[in-house]
Design a protein around this motif. Sequence first.
Motif, PDB file in Angstrom:
ATOM      1  N   SER A 117      67.116  20.778  36.541  1.00 43.18           N
ATOM      2  CA  SER A 117      66.962  19.406  37.040  1.00 43.18           C
ATOM      3  C   SER A 117      65.548  19.178  37.547  1.00 43.18           C
ATOM      4  CB  SER A 117      67.957  19.132  38.167  1.00 43.18           C
ATOM      5  OG  SER A 117      69.278  19.303  37.713  1.00 43.18           O
ATOM      6  N   ILE A 118      64.982  20.159  38.212  1.00 39.06           N
ATOM      7  CA  ILE A 118      63.606  20.060  38.707  1.00 39.06           C
ATOM      8  C   ILE A 118      62.649  19.874  37.531  1.00 39.06           C
ATOM      9  CG2 ILE A 118      61.722  21.346  39.833  1.00 39.06           C
ATOM     10  CD1 ILE A 118      63.690  20.462  41.858  1.00 39.06           C
ATOM     11  N   ARG A 119      62.845  20.626  36.472  1.00 34.09           N
ATOM     12  CA  ARG A 119      61.979  20.501  35.290  1.00 34.09           C
ATOM     13  C   ARG A 119      62.067  19.117  34.672  1.00 34.09           C
ATOM     14  NH1 ARG A 119      63.727  26.065  33.366  1.00 34.09           N
ATOM     15  NH2 ARG A 119      62.296  27.424  34.471  1.00 34.09           N
ATOM     16  N   ILE A 120      63.276  18.545  34.651  1.00 33.50           N
ATOM     17  CA  ILE A 120      63.443  17.206  34.115  1.00 33.50           C
ATOM     18  C   ILE A 120      62.654  16.205  34.950  1.00 33.50           C
ATOM     19  CG2 ILE A 120      65.113  15.315  33.802  1.00 33.50           C
ATOM     20  CD1 ILE A 120      67.142  17.523  32.951  1.00 33.50           C
ATOM     21  N   LEU A 121      62.701  16.326  36.265  1.00 34.41           N
ATOM     22  CA  LEU A 121      61.916  15.454  37.134  1.00 34.41           C
ATOM     23  C   LEU A 121      60.422  15.570  36.827  1.00 34.41           C
ATOM     24  CD1 LEU A 121      63.414  15.703  40.745  1.00 34.41           C
ATOM     25  CD2 LEU A 121      63.133  13.644  39.374  1.00 34.41           C
ATOM     26  N   GLN A 122      59.962  16.772  36.594  1.00 34.75           N
ATOM     27  CA  GLN A 122      58.546  16.988  36.371  1.00 34.75           C
ATOM     28  C   GLN A 122      58.084  16.516  34.992  1.00 34.75           C
ATOM     29  OE1 GLN A 122      58.368  21.134  37.423  1.00 34.75           O
ATOM     30  NE2 GLN A 122      57.791  20.641  39.520  1.00 34.75           N
ATOM     31  N   VAL A 123      59.008  16.419  34.039  1.00 38.61           N
ATOM     32  CA  VAL A 123      58.657  15.964  32.692  1.00 38.61           C
ATOM     33  C   VAL A 123      58.572  14.443  32.654  1.00 38.61           C
ATOM     34  CG1 VAL A 123      59.487  15.799  30.308  1.00 38.61           C
ATOM     35  CG2 VAL A 123      59.566  17.972  31.521  1.00 38.61           C
TER      36      VAL A 123
END
Length: 124
Positions: A117-123
Motif C-alpha cells: 500500500s505504501i508503494r502504491i501511494l508513492q507511485v
Amino acid sequence: MVGKLSHPTANLCQGMEATFTVTVDDIECAYLDKVDGLFGFGAQNKESIAQLIWGFFDYWSFRHDHANAVISVRTGSIVSKQAKDWTRRIGNDRHLIRIEDPFETSRDLGRVVDKHSIRILQVV
C-alpha cells in the motif's frame, strides 16, 4: 494534509463544546449537534479538488515522517510515535502509517497498511 493548509477545509469538532449529551450503558456520549455555526467553514480555502488531492498524495508519499510521526485526526496535529508508545511491532501489525483513532485513541487506524500500500501511494 493535517496542519499543512493555510486555510483548513474541515473543522475539528472534537475541540468544540458539546451541545448534546446522553448516557448509554453507563457511558457518557457527548457531541456537537448545533452544526449551523459550521456553515461556510473552509470557504477561505480556494484550492481546487485536484490541488487538494495532489497535496494529499504528495504529503503522504514524500513529506510525512513515517518513521516517527502519528497523525491525530482528533487534534489536527502530528504526534510522535514515542508519545503514543507505538514504537514496537505487535503481531502482524506493521504500523507503517500511524493514524490515531479519534474515538479510541489507543487504536492505530493505519495498522493494516502494508508495504504494498505504501508503494502504491508513492507511485501515485
